[in-house]
Design a protein around this motif. Structure first.
Motif, PDB file in Angstrom:
ATOM      1  N   ILE A  59       0.921  -1.208   0.071  1.00 61.45           N
ATOM      2  CA  ILE A  59       0.027   0.002  -0.084  1.00 61.45           C
ATOM      3  C   ILE A  59       0.879   1.233  -0.011  1.00 61.45           C
ATOM      4  N   CYS A  60       0.340   2.280  -0.613  1.00 64.44           N
ATOM      5  CA  CYS A  60       0.942   3.527  -0.511  1.00 64.44           C
ATOM      6  C   CYS A  60       0.188   4.781  -0.862  1.00 64.44           C
ATOM      7  N   CYS A  61       0.411   5.930  -0.427  1.00 66.89           N
ATOM      8  CA  CYS A  61      -0.218   7.051  -0.824  1.00 66.89           C
ATOM      9  C   CYS A  61       0.847   8.217  -1.582  1.00 66.89           C
ATOM     10  N   LEU A  62       0.737   8.284  -2.979  1.00 68.90           N
ATOM     11  CA  LEU A  62       1.588   9.176  -3.399  1.00 68.90           C
ATOM     12  C   LEU A  62       0.689  10.336  -4.138  1.00 68.90           C
ATOM     13  N   SER A  80      -5.653  -1.362  -7.194  1.00 69.50           N
ATOM     14  CA  SER A  80      -6.686  -0.467  -7.266  1.00 69.50           C
ATOM     15  C   SER A  80      -5.890   1.181  -6.823  1.00 69.50           C
ATOM     16  N   GLU A  81      -6.469   1.947  -7.440  1.00 73.65           N
ATOM     17  CA  GLU A  81      -6.124   3.377  -7.165  1.00 73.65           C
ATOM     18  C   GLU A  81      -7.370   4.194  -6.935  1.00 73.65           C
ATOM     19  N   VAL A  82      -7.259   5.015  -5.757  1.00 72.61           N
ATOM     20  CA  VAL A  82      -8.191   5.973  -5.602  1.00 72.61           C
ATOM     21  C   VAL A  82      -7.713   7.395  -5.173  1.00 72.61           C
ATOM     22  N   SER A  83      -8.535   8.364  -5.917  1.00 72.65           N
ATOM     23  CA  SER A  83      -7.847   9.738  -5.986  1.00 72.65           C
ATOM     24  C   SER A  83      -8.568  10.153  -4.376  1.00 72.65           C
ATOM     25  N   HIS A  84      -7.808  11.096  -3.902  1.00 73.01           N
ATOM     26  CA  HIS A  84      -8.349  11.867  -2.679  1.00 73.01           C
ATOM     27  C   HIS A  84      -8.036  13.238  -2.607  1.00 73.01           C
ATOM     28  N   ALA A  85      -8.666  13.930  -1.679  1.00 72.19           N
ATOM     29  CA  ALA A  85      -8.140  15.314  -1.418  1.00 72.19           C
ATOM     30  C   ALA A  85      -6.942  15.128  -0.495  1.00 72.19           C
ATOM     31  N   ASP A  86      -5.975  16.060  -0.429  1.00 65.54           N
ATOM     32  CA  ASP A  86      -4.606  16.113   0.217  1.00 65.54           C
ATOM     33  C   ASP A  86      -4.596  16.429   1.705  1.00 65.54           C
ATOM     34  N   GLU A  87      -5.575  15.456   2.494  1.00 62.63           N
ATOM     35  CA  GLU A  87      -5.652  15.877   3.897  1.00 62.63           C
ATOM     36  C   GLU A  87      -5.537  14.305   4.498  1.00 62.63           C
ATOM     37  N   PRO A  88      -5.180  14.185   5.526  1.00 58.55           N
ATOM     38  CA  PRO A  88      -5.257  12.806   6.403  1.00 58.55           C
ATOM     39  C   PRO A  88      -6.584  12.140   6.422  1.00 58.55           C
ATOM     40  N   GLY A  89      -7.495  12.601   6.581  1.00 60.67           N
ATOM     41  CA  GLY A  89      -9.052  11.828   6.558  1.00 60.67           C
ATOM     42  C   GLY A  89      -9.394  11.401   5.396  1.00 60.67           C
ATOM     43  N   ARG A  91      -7.072  10.554   2.856  1.00 62.76           N
ATOM     44  CA  ARG A  91      -6.105   9.715   2.560  1.00 62.76           C
ATOM     45  C   ARG A  91      -6.492   8.507   3.059  1.00 62.76           C
ATOM     46  N   MET A  92      -6.705   8.599   4.356  1.00 59.62           N
ATOM     47  CA  MET A  92      -7.247   7.092   5.220  1.00 59.62           C
ATOM     48  C   MET A  92      -8.327   6.493   4.524  1.00 59.62           C
ATOM     49  N   SER A  93      -9.313   7.187   4.353  1.00 63.95           N
ATOM     50  CA  SER A  93     -10.629   6.857   3.475  1.00 63.95           C
ATOM     51  C   SER A  93     -10.648   6.080   2.433  1.00 63.95           C
ATOM     52  N   ALA A  94      -9.460   6.654   1.546  1.00 63.67           N
ATOM     53  CA  ALA A  94      -9.141   6.406   0.180  1.00 63.67           C
ATOM     54  C   ALA A  94      -8.255   5.242   0.345  1.00 63.67           C
ATOM     55  N   LEU A  95      -7.430   5.033   1.152  1.00 58.90           N
ATOM     56  CA  LEU A  95      -6.589   3.850   1.191  1.00 58.90           C
ATOM     57  C   LEU A  95      -7.577   2.593   1.783  1.00 58.90           C
ATOM     58  N   ARG A  96      -8.419   2.932   2.645  1.00 60.95           N
ATOM     59  CA  ARG A  96      -9.367   1.720   3.015  1.00 60.95           C
ATOM     60  C   ARG A  96     -10.138   1.515   1.815  1.00 60.95           C
ATOM     61  N   LEU A  97     -10.670   2.080   1.101  1.00 62.91           N
ATOM     62  CA  LEU A  97     -11.543   1.880  -0.434  1.00 62.91           C
ATOM     63  C   LEU A  97     -10.693   1.154  -1.276  1.00 62.91           C
ATOM     64  N   ALA A  98      -9.276   1.122  -1.316  1.00 60.12           N
ATOM     65  CA  ALA A  98      -8.263   1.065  -2.345  1.00 60.12           C
ATOM     66  C   ALA A  98      -8.119  -0.495  -1.719  1.00 60.12           C
ATOM     67  N   VAL A  99      -7.863  -0.869  -0.492  1.00 58.97           N
ATOM     68  CA  VAL A  99      -7.741  -2.305   0.031  1.00 58.97           C
ATOM     69  C   VAL A  99      -8.808  -3.019  -0.074  1.00 58.97           C
ATOM     70  N   ALA A 100      -9.973  -2.735   0.237  1.00 61.80           N
ATOM     71  CA  ALA A 100     -10.971  -3.610   0.352  1.00 61.80           C
ATOM     72  C   ALA A 100     -11.576  -3.668  -1.410  1.00 61.80           C
ATOM     73  N   THR A 101     -11.328  -2.679  -2.113  1.00 60.70           N
ATOM     74  CA  THR A 101     -11.494  -3.070  -3.586  1.00 60.70           C
ATOM     75  C   THR A 101     -10.455  -4.080  -4.172  1.00 60.70           C
ATOM     76  N   VAL A 102      -9.187  -4.142  -3.850  1.00 61.82           N
ATOM     77  CA  VAL A 102      -8.327  -5.204  -4.187  1.00 61.82           C
ATOM     78  C   VAL A 102      -8.699  -6.589  -3.412  1.00 61.82           C
ATOM     79  N   ALA A 103      -9.223  -6.548  -2.355  1.00 56.95           N
ATOM     80  CA  ALA A 103      -9.496  -7.850  -1.687  1.00 56.95           C
ATOM     81  C   ALA A 103     -10.913  -8.180  -2.477  1.00 56.95           C
ATOM     82  N   ALA A 104     -11.472  -7.421  -2.796  1.00 53.79           N
ATOM     83  CA  ALA A 104     -13.007  -7.817  -3.777  1.00 53.79           C
ATOM     84  C   ALA A 104     -12.583  -8.342  -5.000  1.00 53.79           C
ATOM     85  N   LYS A 105     -11.579  -7.788  -5.691  1.00 52.96           N
ATOM     86  CA  LYS A 105     -10.901  -8.380  -6.837  1.00 52.96           C
ATOM     87  C   LYS A 105     -10.390  -9.788  -6.718  1.00 52.96           C
ATOM     88  N   TYR A 106      -9.634  -9.843  -5.616  1.00 55.30           N
ATOM     89  CA  TYR A 106      -9.050 -11.260  -5.374  1.00 55.30           C
ATOM     90  C   TYR A 106     -10.216 -12.250  -5.103  1.00 55.30           C
TER      91      TYR A 106
END
Length: 170
Positions: A59-62, A80-89, A91-106
């Protein structure tokens, strides 16, 4: 993918059986540590970490993208890549969605049923395979797949030529 599909398929990737409760409009699973819990990996950091650990995700946020990727043996990468606003909250929401989406694809690529059913379903869909090569699709050890092939052979559902297994055409 809809949120319900992400929830159901990510739970499948984790090996959880979900129960839908209409009263709370949520999907529940049995957690060994905490008991019965709502499965919401897009909102729960603990569940997100369980997915990351089990599927060995990177996982990463760039910049303005949260990215998650997992390698599925013999299949390749799911990401999965999810765009987000550049603020901590955000970023966290986008990262959770990206992780759950990859798990769903799996989970989407996983066959249902016991080992025998998954092996037979896999062999019906292809021309044939070795137990070693089926490990990625079946998600079991070569030894367990070989035992399943032997059981299916005794039932007359598969044949083999050396280590190469094929479903019987009916």
């Amino acid at each position: 993918m809809t949120e319900d599909e992400i929830i159901k398929l990510s739970a499948k990737a984790m090996g959880f059986d979900l129960e839908y409760r209409r009263g709370s409009d949520a999907f529940y699973y049995d957690d060994l540590e905490t008991g019965r819990e709502v499965w919401l990996p897009t909102q729960d950091d603990r569940q997100t970490m369980l997915i990351i650990a089990k599927l060995r995700m990177d996982i990463c946020c760039l910049h303005h993208l949260a990215r998650a990727a997992a390698h599925v043996p013999y299949v390749g990468f799911k990401q999965s890549e999810v765009s987000h606003a550049d603020e901590p909250g955000a970023r966290m929401s986008a990262l959770r969605l990206a992780v759950a989406t990859v798990a769903a694809k799996y989970g989407q690529g996983m066959l249902a049923g016991g080992t025998d059913e998954r092996v037979l379903g896999h062999l019906i869909g292809i021309e044939g395979s070795t137990a070693h090569a089926m490990r990625g699709a079946i998600r079991e050890s070569r030894e367990e797949i070989s035992k399943a092939c032997q059981r299916l052979k005794r039932k007359g559902l598969v044949t083999n030529k050396g280590p190469f297994w094929q479903a019987v055409q009916r």
